[in-house]
Design an enzyme around this catalytic site. Structure first.
Site, PDB file in Angstrom:
ATOM      1  N   SER A 161       0.843  -1.188   0.000  1.00 33.89           N
ATOM      2  CA  SER A 161       0.000   0.000   0.000  1.00 33.89           C
ATOM      3  C   SER A 161       0.883   1.244   0.000  1.00 33.89           C
ATOM      4  O   SER A 161       2.074   1.154  -0.301  1.00 33.89           O
ATOM      5  CB  SER A 161      -0.930  -0.033   1.220  1.00 33.89           C
ATOM      6  OG  SER A 161      -1.953   0.924   1.090  1.00 33.89           O
ATOM      7  N   ASN A 162       0.350   2.397   0.340  1.00 36.81           N
ATOM      8  CA  ASN A 162       1.146   3.615   0.415  1.00 36.81           C
ATOM      9  C   ASN A 162       0.587   4.513   1.520  1.00 36.81           C
ATOM     10  O   ASN A 162      -0.429   4.190   2.136  1.00 36.81           O
ATOM     11  CB  ASN A 162       1.166   4.337  -0.941  1.00 36.81           C
ATOM     12  CG  ASN A 162      -0.232   4.693  -1.399  1.00 36.81           C
ATOM     13  OD1 ASN A 162      -0.903   5.521  -0.820  1.00 36.81           O
ATOM     14  ND2 ASN A 162      -0.694   4.018  -2.454  1.00 36.81           N
ATOM     15  N   VAL A 163       1.250   5.646   1.772  1.00 34.30           N
ATOM     16  CA  VAL A 163       0.930   6.447   2.962  1.00 34.30           C
ATOM     17  C   VAL A 163      -0.212   7.453   2.749  1.00 34.30           C
ATOM     18  O   VAL A 163      -0.486   8.263   3.627  1.00 34.30           O
ATOM     19  CB  VAL A 163       2.168   7.217   3.487  1.00 34.30           C
ATOM     20  CG1 VAL A 163       3.263   6.259   3.884  1.00 34.30           C
ATOM     21  CG2 VAL A 163       2.660   8.227   2.457  1.00 34.30           C
TER      22      VAL A 163
END
Ligand code: CTP
Length: 221
Positions: free
Chosen positions: A30-32
């Protein structure tokens, strides 16, 4: 009394947050992305009188007042939800940070480490569909907005991205926008227009963007 013609509300689809691409039942890539920008846009669009469908990746944010929310996890789920909502919409704003890649296989059971002395593992990835480019291909008069996170000569790259994906606007920001309350953004239009907003609360950037898109959608309808 003369009957005043009533303009029907514009229908906006807004995406927000990251996507999750599962490796096994308990792990994902995923990512932030916090989803704050997309949620602020959805809230503003509703406030400005639009009918809004918010397609949200996994985020901990409250649904803005008057907004219909569809929760998704993966890029492929986001594509399905956006396709459905965009069919009856006037505009799409793709603020989501969609994962470009997903694991080639999602394991049914936990990915276990092997006690065979190896300290390396390889995860094979495959390309996710580009949600924006896929639905924008046959967008007709509907207004489509891309986001671009660029470093270096951002404007040239962002304009190229806008043309490649068949978008009408691209919102260019830098990595400081991720997970932040304030952000700087430059809104570039296909017609050559340029609007720069520096260190503004995301709500203000959202309001400016929604007004621009609504104006364009109004002209198109
Ligand atoms: N996007 C999408 N589907 C993807 C990837 C991105 O719809 N699979 C959308 C995003 O929501 C965003 C825009 O496309 O509106 C960003 O384009 P992208 O090509 O991913 O650019 P960057 O994320 O800025 O990164 P890069 O230039 O490295 O590709």
């Amino acid at each position: 009394m003369p009957h005043k013609p009533r303009r029907t509300a514009l229908r906006f689809v807004v995406t927000a947050g990251p996507t999750r691409e599962y490796v096994d039942p308990v792990r994902y890539l995923s990512n932030v992305s916090s989803g704050k920008m997309g949620f602020a846009i959805a809230a503003e669009a509703a406030r400005q009188g639009c009918k809004v469908t918010l397609v949200a990746g996994p985020v901990r944010l409250e649904t803005p007042a008057g907004v219909e929310r569809v929760d998704v996890e993966s890029a492929r789920e986001m594509l399905a939800a956006v396709r459905k909502a965009f069919a009856g919409a006037d505009a799409l704003i793709m603020a989501a940070a969609v994962a470009d890649w997903r694991p080639a296989r999602r394991l049914a059971g936990k990915w276990r480490k092997k006690d065979d002395g190896t300290d390396r593992a390889v995860l094979e990835l495959v390309k996710n569909p580009d949600v924006l480019a896929t639905v924008a291909k046959r967008k007709g008069r509907r207004v489509v907005v891309s986001f671009a996170l660029e470093t270096g000569d951002g404007e040239r790259r962002a304009r190229r991205k806008m043309a490649r994906k068949n978008a009408d606007f691209v919102v260019l920001n830098d990595a400081s926008a991720l997970n932040a309350e304030r952000s700087s953004a430059t809104i570039l239009g296909r017609d050559g227009s340029r609007r720069e907003l520096i260190a503004k609360p995301k709500r203000e950037i959202a309001a400016a963007l929604v007004a621009l898109v609504a104006e364009r959608a109004q002209q198109a309808s």
